[in-house]
Design a protein around this motif. Sequence first.
Motif, PDB file in Angstrom:
ATOM      1  N   ALA A   9    -114.169  52.354 -56.429  1.00 10.64           N
ATOM      2  CA  ALA A   9    -113.753  52.854 -57.741  1.00 10.64           C
ATOM      3  C   ALA A   9    -112.229  52.944 -57.824  1.00 10.64           C
ATOM      4  CB  ALA A   9    -114.381  54.217 -58.005  1.00 10.64           C
ATOM      5  N   LEU A  10    -111.596  53.351 -56.733  1.00  9.86           N
ATOM      6  CA  LEU A  10    -110.140  53.440 -56.725  1.00  9.86           C
ATOM      7  C   LEU A  10    -109.501  52.057 -56.859  1.00  9.86           C
ATOM      8  CD1 LEU A  10    -107.703  55.311 -56.429  1.00  9.86           C
ATOM      9  CD2 LEU A  10    -107.822  54.915 -53.969  1.00  9.86           C
ATOM     10  N   LEU A  11    -110.034  51.074 -56.182  1.00 10.11           N
ATOM     11  CA  LEU A  11    -109.506  49.708 -56.287  1.00 10.11           C
ATOM     12  C   LEU A  11    -109.646  49.173 -57.711  1.00 10.11           C
ATOM     13  CD1 LEU A  11    -108.402  47.121 -54.923  1.00 10.11           C
ATOM     14  CD2 LEU A  11    -110.789  46.457 -54.620  1.00 10.11           C
ATOM     15  N   LEU A  12    -110.817  49.350 -58.308  1.00  8.91           N
ATOM     16  CA  LEU A  12    -111.025  48.894 -59.686  1.00  8.91           C
ATOM     17  C   LEU A  12    -110.134  49.649 -60.668  1.00  8.91           C
ATOM     18  CD1 LEU A  12    -114.888  48.427 -59.741  1.00  8.91           C
ATOM     19  CD2 LEU A  12    -113.139  46.644 -59.701  1.00  8.91           C
ATOM     20  N   LEU A  13    -109.927  50.923 -60.407  1.00 10.90           N
ATOM     21  CA  LEU A  13    -109.068  51.729 -61.273  1.00 10.90           C
ATOM     22  C   LEU A  13    -107.618  51.268 -61.194  1.00 10.90           C
ATOM     23  CD1 LEU A  13    -108.939  54.170 -63.162  1.00 10.90           C
ATOM     24  CD2 LEU A  13    -108.472  55.557 -61.159  1.00 10.90           C
ATOM     25  N   ILE A  14    -107.145  50.931 -59.996  1.00 11.64           N
ATOM     26  CA  ILE A  14    -105.771  50.441 -59.847  1.00 11.64           C
ATOM     27  C   ILE A  14    -105.611  49.096 -60.546  1.00 11.64           C
ATOM     28  CG2 ILE A  14    -104.116  49.577 -58.148  1.00 11.64           C
ATOM     29  CD1 ILE A  14    -105.087  51.835 -56.292  1.00 11.64           C
ATOM     30  N   LEU A  15    -106.585  48.207 -60.406  1.00  9.01           N
ATOM     31  CA  LEU A  15    -106.523  46.913 -61.101  1.00  9.01           C
ATOM     32  C   LEU A  15    -106.523  47.105 -62.622  1.00  9.01           C
ATOM     33  CD1 LEU A  15    -108.948  44.738 -58.950  1.00  9.01           C
ATOM     34  CD2 LEU A  15    -106.465  44.543 -59.106  1.00  9.01           C
ATOM     35  N   ASN A  16    -107.359  48.009 -63.102  1.00  9.87           N
ATOM     36  CA  ASN A  16    -107.450  48.290 -64.531  1.00  9.87           C
ATOM     37  C   ASN A  16    -106.136  48.880 -65.041  1.00  9.87           C
ATOM     38  OD1 ASN A  16    -108.721  48.398 -66.980  1.00  9.87           O
ATOM     39  ND2 ASN A  16    -109.727  50.336 -66.589  1.00  9.87           N
ATOM     40  N   LEU A  17    -105.555  49.800 -64.285  1.00 10.97           N
ATOM     41  CA  LEU A  17    -104.302  50.425 -64.682  1.00 10.97           C
ATOM     42  C   LEU A  17    -103.174  49.394 -64.734  1.00 10.97           C
ATOM     43  CD1 LEU A  17    -103.056  53.173 -65.392  1.00 10.97           C
ATOM     44  CD2 LEU A  17    -102.495  53.429 -62.984  1.00 10.97           C
ATOM     45  N   CYS A  18    -103.139  48.480 -63.760  1.00 15.38           N
ATOM     46  CA  CYS A  18    -102.124  47.419 -63.770  1.00 15.38           C
ATOM     47  C   CYS A  18    -102.289  46.513 -64.983  1.00 15.38           C
ATOM     48  CB  CYS A  18    -102.200  46.606 -62.489  1.00 15.38           C
ATOM     49  SG  CYS A  18    -101.635  47.490 -61.038  1.00 15.38           S
ATOM     50  N   VAL A  75    -101.736  51.712 -74.172  1.00 16.34           N
ATOM     51  CA  VAL A  75    -101.368  53.115 -73.950  1.00 16.34           C
ATOM     52  C   VAL A  75    -102.599  53.962 -73.658  1.00 16.34           C
ATOM     53  CG1 VAL A  75    -100.376  55.150 -75.072  1.00 16.34           C
ATOM     54  CG2 VAL A  75     -99.239  52.948 -75.265  1.00 16.34           C
ATOM     55  N   VAL A  76    -103.668  53.768 -74.411  1.00 18.40           N
ATOM     56  CA  VAL A  76    -104.901  54.527 -74.159  1.00 18.40           C
ATOM     57  C   VAL A  76    -105.506  54.114 -72.817  1.00 18.40           C
ATOM     58  CG1 VAL A  76    -107.243  54.979 -75.007  1.00 18.40           C
ATOM     59  CG2 VAL A  76    -105.342  54.924 -76.597  1.00 18.40           C
ATOM     60  N   GLY A  77    -105.380  52.848 -72.433  1.00 22.34           N
ATOM     61  CA  GLY A  77    -105.863  52.391 -71.133  1.00 22.34           C
ATOM     62  C   GLY A  77    -105.101  53.031 -69.984  1.00 22.34           C
ATOM     63  N   ILE A  78    -103.782  53.182 -70.136  1.00 21.26           N
ATOM     64  CA  ILE A  78    -102.995  53.872 -69.108  1.00 21.26           C
ATOM     65  C   ILE A  78    -103.424  55.329 -69.010  1.00 21.26           C
ATOM     66  CG2 ILE A  78    -100.662  54.663 -68.534  1.00 21.26           C
ATOM     67  CD1 ILE A  78     -99.657  51.989 -69.670  1.00 21.26           C
ATOM     68  N   ALA A  79    -103.654  55.957 -70.155  1.00 21.86           N
ATOM     69  CA  ALA A  79    -104.128  57.345 -70.138  1.00 21.86           C
ATOM     70  C   ALA A  79    -105.499  57.452 -69.473  1.00 21.86           C
ATOM     71  CB  ALA A  79    -104.193  57.893 -71.562  1.00 21.86           C
ATOM     72  N   SER A  80    -106.372  56.486 -69.733  1.00 20.38           N
ATOM     73  CA  SER A  80    -107.685  56.529 -69.083  1.00 20.38           C
ATOM     74  C   SER A  80    -107.562  56.302 -67.581  1.00 20.38           C
ATOM     75  CB  SER A  80    -108.629  55.493 -69.700  1.00 20.38           C
ATOM     76  OG  SER A  80    -108.298  54.194 -69.281  1.00 20.38           O
ATOM     77  N   GLY A  81    -106.578  55.526 -67.154  1.00 23.54           N
ATOM     78  CA  GLY A  81    -106.342  55.351 -65.726  1.00 23.54           C
ATOM     79  C   GLY A  81    -105.896  56.644 -65.065  1.00 23.54           C
ATOM     80  N   LEU A  82    -105.022  57.389 -65.745  1.00 25.40           N
ATOM     81  CA  LEU A  82    -104.570  58.668 -65.191  1.00 25.40           C
ATOM     82  C   LEU A  82    -105.713  59.681 -65.119  1.00 25.40           C
ATOM     83  CD1 LEU A  82    -101.106  58.920 -66.972  1.00 25.40           C
ATOM     84  CD2 LEU A  82    -101.603  58.192 -64.630  1.00 25.40           C
ATOM     85  N   VAL A  83    -106.548  59.703 -66.155  1.00 19.73           N
ATOM     86  CA  VAL A  83    -107.715  60.588 -66.128  1.00 19.73           C
ATOM     87  C   VAL A  83    -108.700  60.120 -65.058  1.00 19.73           C
ATOM     88  CG1 VAL A  83    -109.658  61.448 -67.502  1.00 19.73           C
ATOM     89  CG2 VAL A  83    -107.417  61.258 -68.531  1.00 19.73           C
ATOM     90  N   GLY A  84    -108.793  58.813 -64.856  1.00 23.44           N
ATOM     91  CA  GLY A  84    -109.658  58.273 -63.808  1.00 23.44           C
ATOM     92  C   GLY A  84    -109.201  58.681 -62.415  1.00 23.44           C
ATOM     93  N   ILE A  88    -111.407  60.692 -59.655  1.00 23.55           N
ATOM     94  CA  ILE A  88    -111.626  60.279 -58.267  1.00 23.55           C
ATOM     95  C   ILE A  88    -111.200  61.388 -57.312  1.00 23.55           C
ATOM     96  CG2 ILE A  88    -110.787  58.678 -56.495  1.00 23.55           C
ATOM     97  CD1 ILE A  88    -111.033  56.470 -58.538  1.00 23.55           C
ATOM     98  N   ARG A  89    -110.157  62.106 -57.676  1.00 25.76           N
ATOM     99  CA  ARG A  89    -109.703  63.205 -56.819  1.00 25.76           C
ATOM    100  C   ARG A  89    -110.733  64.337 -56.778  1.00 25.76           C
ATOM    101  NH1 ARG A  89    -104.577  66.013 -58.738  1.00 25.76           N
ATOM    102  NH2 ARG A  89    -106.086  67.463 -59.574  1.00 25.76           N
ATOM    103  N   HIS A  90    -111.277  64.713 -57.930  1.00 25.69           N
ATOM    104  CA  HIS A  90    -112.246  65.824 -57.971  1.00 25.69           C
ATOM    105  C   HIS A  90    -113.672  65.351 -57.692  1.00 25.69           C
ATOM    106  CE1 HIS A  90    -109.238  68.598 -59.290  1.00 25.69           C
ATOM    107  NE2 HIS A  90    -108.916  67.808 -60.301  1.00 25.69           N
ATOM    108  N   TRP A  91    -114.055  64.224 -58.265  1.00 24.01           N
ATOM    109  CA  TRP A  91    -115.349  63.566 -58.052  1.00 24.01           C
ATOM    110  C   TRP A  91    -116.532  64.498 -58.309  1.00 24.01           C
ATOM    111  CZ3 TRP A  91    -115.545  58.454 -57.738  1.00 24.01           C
ATOM    112  CH2 TRP A  91    -116.754  57.850 -57.383  1.00 24.01           C
ATOM    113  N   ASN A  92    -116.574  65.057 -59.527  1.00 27.99           N
ATOM    114  CA  ASN A  92    -117.720  65.872 -59.913  1.00 27.99           C
ATOM    115  C   ASN A  92    -118.110  65.546 -61.360  1.00 27.99           C
ATOM    116  OD1 ASN A  92    -115.878  67.234 -61.525  1.00 27.99           O
ATOM    117  ND2 ASN A  92    -115.705  68.983 -60.156  1.00 27.99           N
TER     118      ASN A  92
END
Length: 133
Positions: A9-18, A75-84, A88-92
Amino acid sequence: MAESLKPVALLLLILNLCMYAILAIIGGWAVNISIDRGFILGPGMRLPAHFHPIFFPIGNWATGFFVVFSLLAGVVGIASGLVGFSHIRHWNYYSLQPAATTGLLAWALTVLAMGLACQEISLDRRNAKLNDL
């Protein structure tokens, strides 16, 4: 089992954020070109006969809407990456809801921008630099 999916999930999130960061950068470039090369009106000058409120000197009539929605999706995609990242940090369950909501909103804006890109392609050829967007 869910803990083993965190690195994927972290790898996909980094690719999506980029991807969304690149989209926002190119969209910002196109808006900057529009501002620099747009209509210049001074005192005593009138608007042209076919003035369009979202005028882009590159592309065709669909370019303005395409660039605006692409920039918004970026811009909304970058915001979704930050929320993502927070999810991943909390994972609940409680961190999943905002991440899923912003992700769906970014996806919907991306699909809308893609539809406008298809409209731009069907109207006429476009600027070569807009192909990346």
